[in-house]
Scaffold this motif. Structure first.
Motif, mmCIF file in Angstrom:
data_model
loop_
_atom_site.group_PDB
_atom_site.id
_atom_site.type_symbol
_atom_site.label_atom_id
_atom_site.label_comp_id
_atom_site.label_asym_id
_atom_site.label_seq_id
_atom_site.Cartn_x
_atom_site.Cartn_y
_atom_site.Cartn_z
ATOM 1 N N PHE A 33 20.735 83.254 -50.433
ATOM 2 C CA PHE A 33 21.968 82.588 -50.025
ATOM 3 C C PHE A 33 22.586 83.129 -48.736
ATOM 4 C CE2 PHE A 33 21.967 81.858 -54.709
ATOM 5 C CZ PHE A 33 21.681 80.508 -54.630
ATOM 6 N N ILE A 34 22.303 84.399 -48.442
ATOM 7 C CA ILE A 34 22.873 84.999 -47.236
ATOM 8 C C ILE A 34 21.716 85.405 -46.325
ATOM 9 C CG2 ILE A 34 24.189 86.975 -46.333
ATOM 10 C CD1 ILE A 34 26.056 85.185 -47.879
ATOM 11 N N ASN A 35 21.805 84.993 -45.064
ATOM 12 C CA ASN A 35 20.770 85.332 -44.075
ATOM 13 C C ASN A 35 19.360 84.969 -44.544
ATOM 14 O OD1 ASN A 35 22.166 86.155 -41.881
ATOM 15 N ND2 ASN A 35 22.320 88.295 -42.537
ATOM 16 N N GLY A 36 19.257 83.899 -45.299
ATOM 17 C CA GLY A 36 17.945 83.455 -45.767
ATOM 18 C C GLY A 36 17.181 82.732 -44.669
ATOM 19 N N PRO A 37 15.964 82.290 -44.997
ATOM 20 C CA PRO A 37 15.146 81.612 -43.990
ATOM 21 C C PRO A 37 15.817 80.361 -43.417
ATOM 22 C CG PRO A 37 13.959 81.857 -46.095
ATOM 23 C CD PRO A 37 15.296 82.476 -46.280
ATOM 24 N N ALA A 38 16.686 79.721 -44.211
ATOM 25 C CA ALA A 38 17.356 78.500 -43.704
ATOM 26 C C ALA A 38 18.232 78.825 -42.503
ATOM 27 C CB ALA A 38 18.194 77.872 -44.817
ATOM 28 N N GLN A 40 17.743 81.316 -40.299
ATOM 29 C CA GLN A 40 16.870 81.556 -39.137
ATOM 30 C C GLN A 40 16.289 80.257 -38.579
ATOM 31 O OE1 GLN A 40 15.277 84.650 -41.436
ATOM 32 N NE2 GLN A 40 17.387 85.187 -40.961
ATOM 33 N N LYS A 41 15.931 79.359 -39.492
ATOM 34 C CA LYS A 41 15.338 78.088 -39.056
ATOM 35 C C LYS A 41 16.364 77.282 -38.242
ATOM 36 C CE LYS A 41 13.147 74.024 -41.092
ATOM 37 N NZ LYS A 41 13.699 73.131 -42.097
ATOM 38 N N PHE A 42 17.573 77.195 -38.774
ATOM 39 C CA PHE A 42 18.610 76.442 -38.062
ATOM 40 C C PHE A 42 18.917 77.094 -36.715
ATOM 41 C CE2 PHE A 42 23.286 76.095 -37.276
ATOM 42 C CZ PHE A 42 23.250 74.812 -36.745
ATOM 43 N N GLN A 43 18.982 78.423 -36.727
ATOM 44 C CA GLN A 43 19.277 79.148 -35.483
ATOM 45 C C GLN A 43 18.241 78.802 -34.398
ATOM 46 O OE1 GLN A 43 19.580 83.502 -35.995
ATOM 47 N NE2 GLN A 43 18.399 83.621 -34.103
ATOM 48 N N LYS A 44 16.977 78.839 -34.773
ATOM 49 C CA LYS A 44 15.903 78.545 -33.804
ATOM 50 C C LYS A 44 15.997 77.092 -33.327
ATOM 51 C CE LYS A 44 13.804 82.415 -33.538
ATOM 52 N NZ LYS A 44 14.812 83.131 -32.777
ATOM 53 N N ASN A 45 16.234 76.175 -34.263
ATOM 54 C CA ASN A 45 16.307 74.763 -33.884
ATOM 55 C C ASN A 45 17.501 74.484 -32.978
ATOM 56 O OD1 ASN A 45 13.963 74.032 -35.136
ATOM 57 N ND2 ASN A 45 14.954 73.537 -37.084
ATOM 58 N N LEU A 46 18.600 75.177 -33.243
ATOM 59 C CA LEU A 46 19.782 74.977 -32.393
ATOM 60 C C LEU A 46 19.548 75.582 -31.004
ATOM 61 C CD1 LEU A 46 22.601 73.763 -32.226
ATOM 62 C CD2 LEU A 46 23.540 75.889 -33.125
ATOM 63 N N GLU A 229 28.196 101.710 -36.140
ATOM 64 C CA GLU A 229 28.452 102.372 -34.860
ATOM 65 C C GLU A 229 29.680 101.832 -34.164
ATOM 66 O OE1 GLU A 229 25.192 103.193 -32.442
ATOM 67 O OE2 GLU A 229 23.882 103.598 -34.167
ATOM 68 N N GLU A 230 30.157 100.682 -34.633
ATOM 69 C CA GLU A 230 31.382 100.145 -34.044
ATOM 70 C C GLU A 230 32.067 99.294 -35.099
ATOM 71 O OE1 GLU A 230 30.536 97.202 -30.918
ATOM 72 O OE2 GLU A 230 28.473 97.201 -31.677
ATOM 73 N N ILE A 231 33.318 98.969 -34.832
ATOM 74 C CA ILE A 231 34.057 98.158 -35.800
ATOM 75 C C ILE A 231 33.600 96.712 -35.647
ATOM 76 C CG2 ILE A 231 36.337 97.328 -36.484
ATOM 77 C CD1 ILE A 231 37.438 100.030 -35.468
ATOM 78 N N GLY A 232 33.207 96.134 -36.773
ATOM 79 C CA GLY A 232 32.776 94.739 -36.737
ATOM 80 C C GLY A 232 33.573 93.898 -37.704
ATOM 81 N N VAL A 233 33.019 92.791 -38.073
ATOM 82 C CA VAL A 233 33.651 91.898 -39.051
ATOM 83 C C VAL A 233 32.548 91.375 -39.973
ATOM 84 C CG1 VAL A 233 35.546 91.150 -37.526
ATOM 85 C CG2 VAL A 233 33.389 89.881 -37.525
ATOM 86 N N ASN A 234 32.968 90.719 -41.057
ATOM 87 C CA ASN A 234 31.987 90.036 -41.899
ATOM 88 C C ASN A 234 32.073 88.561 -41.572
ATOM 89 O OD1 ASN A 234 30.454 88.850 -43.827
ATOM 90 N ND2 ASN A 234 31.763 89.395 -45.555
ATOM 91 N N SER A 235 31.159 88.089 -40.761
ATOM 92 C CA SER A 235 31.224 86.684 -40.359
ATOM 93 C C SER A 235 29.822 86.102 -40.384
ATOM 94 C CB SER A 235 31.846 86.580 -38.969
ATOM 95 O OG SER A 235 32.056 85.222 -38.654
ATOM 96 N N ARG A 236 29.468 85.485 -41.521
ATOM 97 C CA ARG A 236 28.114 84.955 -41.665
ATOM 98 C C ARG A 236 28.155 83.470 -41.951
ATOM 99 N NH1 ARG A 236 26.949 90.247 -44.960
ATOM 100 N NH2 ARG A 236 28.263 89.243 -46.500
ATOM 101 N N LEU A 237 27.133 82.780 -41.481
ATOM 102 C CA LEU A 237 26.932 81.389 -41.878
ATOM 103 C C LEU A 237 26.050 81.457 -43.117
ATOM 104 C CD1 LEU A 237 27.145 78.323 -41.034
ATOM 105 C CD2 LEU A 237 24.904 78.633 -39.983
ATOM 106 N N ALA A 242 23.617 76.386 -43.470
ATOM 107 C CA ALA A 242 22.592 76.320 -42.420
ATOM 108 C C ALA A 242 21.578 75.217 -42.733
ATOM 109 C CB ALA A 242 21.891 77.672 -42.291
ATOM 110 N N ALA A 243 21.218 75.097 -44.011
ATOM 111 C CA ALA A 243 20.231 74.079 -44.400
ATOM 112 C C ALA A 243 20.793 72.678 -44.152
ATOM 113 C CB ALA A 243 19.868 74.263 -45.869
ATOM 114 N N ILE A 244 22.067 72.495 -44.475
ATOM 115 C CA ILE A 244 22.710 71.185 -44.244
ATOM 116 C C ILE A 244 22.783 70.904 -42.738
ATOM 117 C CG2 ILE A 244 24.925 69.953 -44.453
ATOM 118 C CD1 ILE A 244 25.299 71.720 -47.107
#
Ligand code: PLP
Length: 378
Positions: A33-38, A40-46, A229-237, A242-244
Motif C-alpha cells: 500500500f505504501i511505496n509499492g510498485p504502482a 513507481q510505475k505511475f512515477q515513470k509514466n508521468l 540527516e535533516e528535518i523532513g515530513v511524511n508526504s507519500r502518495l 498511484a494505480a488510479i
C-alpha cells in the motif's frame, strides 16, 4: 438532461470503471500500500508524459510546494514572490516556513503573474518566484526564467491547476507546464484535471541533486533507514491513488480536449457580449481549462449566482478574497487598493461548470440561463 455538476467525477469514473477497478484490485492483492510498485510505475509514466527527469510523488499539492521550498534551503525572512490571486496553499506554505510572501498583481486577461509587477517586487532579499499557472494556462515562463536568471532566483512553478498544458518558447521549444522552473509542483485533488480518489500530489525537477534532496525530505529526511540527516515530513502518495492515477494519465490528453471543446462552445455563446469577458488565451501556452472563468462587467454577481442556482446550475467564485486581504495573511505591506487587478477580479469573476464530461445540451442550458440574466439586466 444529465444533472449539471461543477465537476462530474461519477460520469468520468463510469467510463473507465473496469480499468480503474482492476488497478485497485491489483494493489489490494499485492497489499503493497505504501511505496509499492504502482507508485513507481505511475512515477515513470508521468516522467515520460511530462518529459521531465524526475517526478517525486507526494501526499498533496500543498506539500509539494512546501517540500520544494525546504529543498531549496530557503531561510526565514527570505522573500518569495507570488500572486495574490491564487488558492491559499501557494501563500500558506511560504508563511508556514517563516519566509516572507511578496504578493504581486496579475494580468487582467490571463489572470497570471504580471511581469512589471514581478520586476518591481524584487529586492536583495528575494530568493524565489512562484508563478501560479491559474485555471490551466501557463504564466509567462520565458520572461520569468530570464528575470530569475538575471537576479539569481529559484523558480517553483505552481502547476496544481495546469497539468498537461504546453508552453512554447520564442525559439519554438515546447515544454510541459511544471517542467520549466527549477522545480514544478502539482496536485491530484479529485477535481483536478488529473485527479485521484483522495489526496495526492507530485514534484517535478530536471536537477538530479534536487531530486535526491526532495525524495529524502518527503520521507522524514531519511537518507538511510532510521537515520535522519535533516528535518523532513511524511508526504507519500499511496499505492491505491498511484494505480488510479496511472489509469487516468492515459486519458489526460483526451480529457483536456473535452475541456477545450466545452470552453470553445462557451466562448461561442458569450462572444461579443459587452458584459462578459471570456477567457483570454495566452499566445505561448495551451489552456487545459481546469476552470472556465468569465469576468462579469456591470452585473450583480450575487444575483447572477442566485439565478443560476435556481436553475440547478452550480457555479463557483475562484477566488472571492485575494490573499493580501485574507485575515490570516494581513501584512502592513499591503492595503486594499494595492493590487487593483486582483481585487477587481475577485469582485467580478465567475467560474462555470467545467469538466471532461460536459455535453452540448448542458452547455447550451448553462449559456442560455446566464445570457437570460445578463441581457435582462441591461
Ligand atoms: C493553485 C493551487 N496551488 C496549490 C494547491 C494545493 O493542492 P492540494 O489541494 O492538493 O494540497 C491547489 C489545489 O487545491 C491549487 O489550486
Amino acid at each position: 438532461m444529465r444533472p449539471i455538476r461543477m465537476v462530474d467525477l461519477k460520469t468520468q469514473y463510469d467510463k473507465i470503471k473496469s480499468e480503474v477497478d482492476e488497478a485497485i484490485h491489483e494493489v489490494m492483492d499485492t497489499t503493497s500500500f505504501i511505496n509499492g510498485p504502482a507508485v513507481q510505475k505511475f512515477q515513470k509514466n508521468l516522467e515520460q508524459y511530462l518529459g521531465v527527469k524526475h517526478v517525486i510523488p507526494c501526499a498533496n499539492g500543498t506539500d509539494a510546494l512546501q517540500v520544494s521550498m525546504m529543498a531549496l534551503d530557503l531561510k526565514p525572512g527570505d522573500e518569495v514572490i507570488t500572486v495574490s490571486f491564487t488558492f491559499v496553499a501557494t501563500v500558506e506554505v511560504i508563511a508556514l516556513l517563516k519566509l516572507t510572501p511578496i504578493l504581486v498583481d496579475v494580468d487582467p486577461g490571463t489572470f497570471n503573474m504580471d511581469m512589471d509587477a514581478l520586476k518591481r517586487a524584487i529586492t536583495p532579499k528575494t530568493k524565489a518566484i512562484v508563478p501560479v499557472h491559474l485555471f490551466g494556462q501557463c504564466a509567462n515562463m520565458e520572461d520569468i526564467m530570464e528575470i530569475a536568471k538575471e537576479h539569481n532566483l529559484y523558480v517553483i512553478e505552481d502547476a496544481c491547476q495546469s497539468i498537461g498544458s504546453d508552453y512554447t518558447f520564442s525559439d519554438g521549444t515546447k515544454k510541459k507546464s511544471g517542467t520549466i522552473g527549477h522545480i514544478g509542483t502539482t496536485s491530484f485533488f479529485p477535481s483536478k484535471n488529473l485527479g485521484c480518489f483522495g489526496d495526492g500530489g507530485a514534484i517535478f525537477t530536471n536537477d538530479d541533486s534536487l531530486a535526491t534532496r526532495l525524495r529524502f525530505i518527503v520521507n522524514h529526511g531519511m537518507h538511510v533507514r532510521y537515520y535522519h540527516e535533516e528535518i523532513g515530513v511524511n508526504s507519500r502518495l499511496d499505492s491505491l491513488q498511484a494505480a488510479i492515477l496511472d489509469v487516468k494519465l492515459k486519458h489526460l490528453d483526451e480529457y483536456a480536449v473535452a475541456r477545450q471543446n466545452a470552453a470553445a462552445a462557451y466562448d461561442r455563446a458569450f462572444a461579443d457580449n459587452p458584459k462578459l469577458q471570456t477567457p483570454v488565451r495566452s499566445a505561448s501556452s495551451t489552456h487545459v481549462f481546469h476552470q472556465y472563468t468569465l469576468v462579469t462587467k456591470d452585473i450583480d454577481r450575487d444575483k447572477l449566482l442566485e439565478h443560476l442556482q435556481s436553475k440547478n446550475i452550480p457555479c463557483a467564485i475562484y477566488y472571492p478574497v485575494p490573499m493580501h486581504l485574507q485575515k490570516a495573511y494581513l501584512d502592513p505591506r499591503y492595503k486594499e487598493g494595492d493590487l487593483p487587478v486582483t481585487e477587481q477580479l475577485s469582485r467580478t469573476v465567475i467560474s462555470l461548470p467545467m469538466h471532461s464530461e460536459m455535453d452540448d445540451e448542458q452547455i447550451g442550458f448553462i449559456a442560455n440561463a446566464l445570457l437570460d440574466f445578463v441581457n435582462s439586466n441591461d
